[in-house]
Design an enzyme around this catalytic site. Structure first.
Site, short mmCIF file in Angstrom:
data_model
loop_
_atom_site.label_atom_id
_atom_site.label_comp_id
_atom_site.label_asym_id
_atom_site.label_seq_id
_atom_site.Cartn_x
_atom_site.Cartn_y
_atom_site.Cartn_z
N GLU A 416 25.63 37.78 33.00
CA GLU A 416 24.25 37.83 33.50
C GLU A 416 22.99 38.32 32.69
OE1 GLU A 416 25.14 38.59 37.56
OE2 GLU A 416 25.15 36.55 38.09
N GLU A 486 34.25 34.39 37.85
CA GLU A 486 34.25 34.89 39.22
C GLU A 486 34.40 33.94 40.19
OE1 GLU A 486 30.53 37.49 39.68
OE2 GLU A 486 30.61 38.18 37.62
C1 GAL Z 1 28.10 37.81 40.31
C2 GAL Z 1 27.74 38.92 39.41
C3 GAL Z 1 28.68 40.06 39.81
C4 GAL Z 1 28.28 40.35 41.36
C5 GAL Z 1 28.49 39.10 42.03
C6 GAL Z 1 28.29 39.16 43.73
O1 GAL Z 1 26.72 36.91 40.03
O2 GAL Z 1 28.37 38.61 38.06
O3 GAL Z 1 28.22 41.31 39.07
O4 GAL Z 1 26.90 40.66 41.32
O5 GAL Z 1 28.04 38.20 41.56
O6 GAL Z 1 29.10 40.23 44.14
#
Ligand code: GAL
Length: 955
Positions: A416, A486
């Site tokens: 990010e 993620e």
């Molecule tokens: C993503 C980010 C993580 C964390 C997650 C939410 O956007 O890469 O670091 O913030 O969301 O828990």
């Protein structure tokens, strides 16, 4: 005239990575050269600003007698000096790069040491290594300034041999919480300044190893491995087991067993230069992008991964080896095969463990500039050439440190950080330096710089489109494999929908799996709250419990989410065909055959195992399936429901799990459930002024409320639609989809009124008619309770007819009531753990027992939890409850309203009553605390419903 003059701390706001440090090089844990750990108690002084104190403390002879002491590795804010701050992406200081606030907590650290006997200062060098300091440090040895550095989770080494003395050395380190580097370290986590990784003095004999690069590839066609160790200092490389004895820089090709995460074969070797012998652990494997897929040793891999931040509830990001090992063992035991080191290179020893136990690693650079999103990414450091040297320095420090790990298969530029020239420069540098691995960065949506198309939190439908290749995108992206770096946001109860993702991953080659967000809740152990989260330290800006979104609790106890994930990603699939008396076993490993597993069948009647035995399953190759005959089913005793359970177990102790550890399982029914018969006999008896009695039960004559069943007192039995909203019900504020948590509250589902329309003792039944609806709204649920008895037992049939315009799903639909004195619980149904409609894969049908206390899942922010699925019957507090159909069972020592109101576990105080919910339906969980909501098939919509329970006093 300027009011601000150049000061001795200008380096803090300098965008450069620092000065004085040696070039980065490979990290290795131990060699035959001497080393001295400088971990331990250090003298410590905290100042409010970067330059509140001069640097005289670094001079030998300085009297630090009045200073405090802190442990190194450690964070001073977790040791009683200042406080931690949690923000997700907002910078906790004004965004004015590279400037930082004047209020800049600065920790001066002092360590006094003598050199061990025999430390040769004459003919050799010595290197001082810092493995991690947040966020900027300036270092003096014996009064000489040796440099300063930034890059918190990266190593920095300094040549210090010329400054050392045999005894009385003074190492002074000034650490600033905020620096220009902080702009590059805006990861979603606690801001935790300090020297949080090891500090080591490394003796460097003449002719010792400098940097070296182990190239160990595997040719899957010939089965040969090729080893070449490039080294800045010439020497020899030996691998006795392979008969290899070669000069550095020279290749050797021999037959080997390959390294994979499933079969982590390592060969011990030695790199010997004139002055040092460095042990090597060599894994032969080849990573490539071929035919649009990530392949290792010629085969595509499916990542069943997790994002891992480093976390310990007392020590923060200062992890000891045993904690790291605990993470790896837990992952292996839960079928996880991959780790993304979100969002920085981990302690280097963690990667040794990944090599040893077998995990695929995406090693991510210490880089995130997420806060710039608030200004539409204007002035983002990754798109500003001034910062490029710092970015390249970070890339190099990661790659050089970690390049010799077979587990590392992909480098990630960071997280990010938007897009920009600096990222491109990093990718180009990495591609040039290491052609043996791929490059990842999720923010590069067009895959200009990367080898893998990666996204986060894409919903199921979109992932399926990507799988089909219908997602469009640049020409380059369309040729690339896809991963979800993620997904499955494990905040509080959940994540839901994992099985649905896995089905999609397994249906399309292009989809190479994903990484759950995230491994561990970053709760901080705290006397006030049990575990603290954002806001608990009085932070001006914070993001609450968004930092508690892991598959394990802060103490590393697995949450139901981890148990679910283990089941969803299990490497063996067992599908049964009861009629044919067979099971179909499929090997879903990418590399291993099934020879490491034993199989076992068992046969249950009424949830109780009556017989079990071993099942001979061939050592299927990856991807293969076989139809395996089950034995003749045991002759059923009684008329109960029957089922097969087949389990795959470790056949022998392994490095990560004991013999008998369950790797995978499947269950399938043989004969279905038969309800015990119930024929209504005696009708209600109404006595003047007294209660209405019906068989064993007594009811209040005016309200129709149930009072007792035999000797068991029952309070407050009524329809219930409310649950203490989960983090996923509430959803993240930025979600564009409907967030039901807020809508449910708007529509008053947490404050339903129960209007009594009639109490009708007539015929063989007592009928109570009601309308359940919230104030202010016209919609409601016409609810009829119909009570009957067979003389000894009591049956309740609840009929619900929605009335009006229902535009939202229901959180739950069922009844709730209170029991005094209840502790032990037995049930036949899904267990042993919690389940909800879309988190139910790991719920196994059987007989289970627990206690009310143990049935609670201790989410750090209290919320709906603890339901058991598919319950046929349950026994609690002297009552046996049989459901028609099966029901969701929940029991707790507080009301849903109390659960809903609690902010921490410590707010929940057990009352005298145990509140029981028997639910006909539950709304799914989803992942909306960061990802998609509940899939349509798991939503609970208001509709006509009828469900029954038979109660018996068994006290
Ligand atoms: C993503 C980010 C993580 C964390 C997650 C939410 O956007 O890469 O670091 O913030 O969301 O828990």
């Amino acid at each position: 005239m300027s009011f601000r003059s150049a000061t001795a701390v200008d380096y803090v706001e300098d965008v450069s990575p620092g000065s004085g440090a040696l070039p980065p090089r490979a990290w290795y844990p131990a060699s035959d050269a001497t080393s001295l750990s400088l971990n331990g108690g250090w003298r410590f002084r905290l100042s409010p600003t970067a330059d509140a104190e001069d640097d005289s403390f670094a001079e030998p002879g300085y009297d630090a007698g009045g200073w405090a002491e802190v442990s190194v590795p450690g964070h001073w804010v977790l040791q009683g000096h200042g406080a931690p701050i949690y923000t997700n992406h907002l910078y906790p200081f004004p965004v004015d790069p590279p400037r930082v606030p004047t209020e800049n907590p600065t920790g001066d650290h002092l360590r006094f040491f003598d050199l061990p006997e025999g430390w040769d200062l004459a003919d050799a060098g010595t290197v001082l290594r810092f493995d991690g300091v947040e966020s900027c440090a300036r270092v003096w040895l014996n009064g000489t300034d040796i440099g300063e550095f930034k890059g918190s989770r990266l190593p920095h080494e300094f040549a210090v041999g010329h400054l050392l003395r045999p005894a009385g050395n003074v190492l002074a380190v000034r650490v600033h919480q905020w620096s220009a580097g902080s702009y590059l370290e805006d990861q979603d986590q606690w801001w935790l300044p300090g020297i949080f990784r090891d500090v080591t003095l490394l003796h460097r004999p003449a002719g010792s190893v400098l940097d070296f690069f182990v190239h160990a590839s595997y040719d899957h066609v010939t089965g040969a491995g090729t080893l070449r160790v490039d080294s800045d200092a010439d020497g020899r490389v030996t691998v006795p087991e392979l008969g290899i004895d070669i000069a550095t820089g020279e290749p050797a090709t021999v037959p080997v067993e390959a390294w994979t995460a499933e079969t982590p074969r390592l060969y011990d070797g030695v790199l010997a230069t004139e002055g040092e012998r460095v042990p090597l652990r060599i894994g032969f494997r080849t990573v490539e992008l071929a035919e649009g897929l990530i392949k290792v040793n010629g085969r595509p891999v499916l990542f069943k991964g997790v994002n891992r931040h480093e976390w310990h509830p007392e020590r923060g990001r200062a992890l000891d080896l045993e904690t790291m090992r605990a993470d790896v063992l837990l992952m292996k035991r839960h079928n996880i095969n991959a780790v993304r080191t979100s969002h920085y290179p981990p302690h280097p020893a963690f990667l040794d463990l990944c090599d040893e136990y077998g995990l695929w690693v995406i090693d991510e650079c210490d880089l995130e500039t997420h806060g710039f999103t608030e200004q539409a990414w204007r002035d983002n450091p990754v798109d500003d050439d001034h910062w490029t040297p710092a970015l390249l320095d970070r890339a190099a420090r990661m790659v050089e440190r970690d390049k010799n790990h077979p587990s590392v298969v992909i480098w990630s530029l960071g997280n990010e950080a938007g897009t920009g020239r600096g990222l491109t420069a990093m990718a180009e540098w990495i591609h040039g330096r290491d052609t043996s691995r791929l490059v990842h960065y999720e923010g590069d949506i067009d895959c200009r710089d990367t080898d893998v198309y990666s996204r986060m939190y894409a919903d199921h439908a979109e992932v399926e489109r990507i799988g089909r290749g219908l997602d469009g995108g640049t020409h380059k992206r369309r040729q690339l494999p896809f991963i979800l770096c993620e997904y499955g946001h494990a905040m509080g109860n959940g994540p839901g929908g994992l099985a649905d993702y896995q089905r999609i991953f397994e249906s399309y080659d292009r989809l190479q799996g994903g990484f759950i967000w995230e491994w561990i809740d970053h709760g901080i152990k705290d006397d006030r709250y049990g575990y603290a989260y954002g806001g608990d330290f009085g932070e001006e800006l914070h993001d609450g419990n968004f930092v508690c979104d892991g598959l394990v609790f802060p103490d590393r106890r697995p949450s139901p989410g981890l148990v679910e994930y283990k089941k969803v990603i299990e490497p063996v699939r067992v599908d049964g065909d009861a009629a044919a008396g067979t099971v179909r076993v499929t090997n879903r490993y990418d590399f291993a055959d099934l020879s490491a597993l034993d199989f076992e069948w068992s046969y249950q009647v009424g949830g109780e195992t009556v017989e079990s035995g071993s099942l001979a399953v061939p050592a299927l190759a990856p991807g293969e399936s076989a139809e395996v005959k089950l034995p003749e089913p045991p002759v059923a005793t009684g008329s109960g429901e029957t089922q097969w359970t087949v389990r795959a177990l470790l056949a022998a102790d392994t490095a990560w799990g004991p013999r008998g550890h369950v790797v995978a399982w499947g269950q399938f029914p043989v004969s279905g459930r038969q309800l015990t018969s119930f024929a209504a006999s005696a009708g209600p008896v109404v006595s003047d002024g007294g209660p209405i009695t019906l068989g064993p039960a007594a009811f209040d004559a005016r309200s129709g409320a149930l009072k007792t069943i035999g000797s068991v007192a029952v309070t407050g039995l009524r329809l219930d639609v409310w649950r203490a909203t989960t983090d996923n019900d509430d959803g993240a504020a930025w979600q564009s989809d409907i967030r039901y948590g807020a809508l449910w509250r708007k529509f008053g589902l947490h404050r339903m009124r129960h209007r009594l329309d009639a109490v009708e003792p007539a015929g063989d039944a007592l009928t109570v008619r009601t309308r359940v609806a919230p104030a202010a709204w016209e919609f409601g649920l016409v609810t009829v309770y119909r009570w009957t008895t067979d003389g000894s037992r009591l049956r309740l049939t609840v009929s619900v007819t929605p009335d009006g315009d229902w535009t939202v799903p229901l959180p739950r639909l069922g009844i709730r009531f209170g029991l005094s004195a209840a502790d032990r619980v037995r049930w036949f149904g899904g267990g042993p753990g919690e389940a909800y409609p879309d988190t139910k894969a790991a719920s196994a049908v059987g007989r289970w027992q627990s206690t009310v206390d143990d049935m609670q899942t201790p989410y750090l922010r209290p919320q709906e939890n603890g339901a058991r699925a598919d319950v046929r019957w349950a026994e609690i507090g002297g009552l046996r409850i049989e459901g028609d159909p099966e029901f969701w069972f929940t029991a707790r020592r507080w009301t849903t309203e109390q659960l809903d109101a609690a902010a921490h576990r410590t707010d929940l105080v057990a009352g005298d009553t145990v509140w029981v919910n028997l639910d006909h339906g539950q709304h799914g969980i989803g992942s909306q605390s960061c990802g998609p909501g509940v899939l349509p098939q798991y939503q609970l919509h208001a509709g006509p419903a009828e469900f029954s329970f038979v109660f018996a006093d068994i006290g």
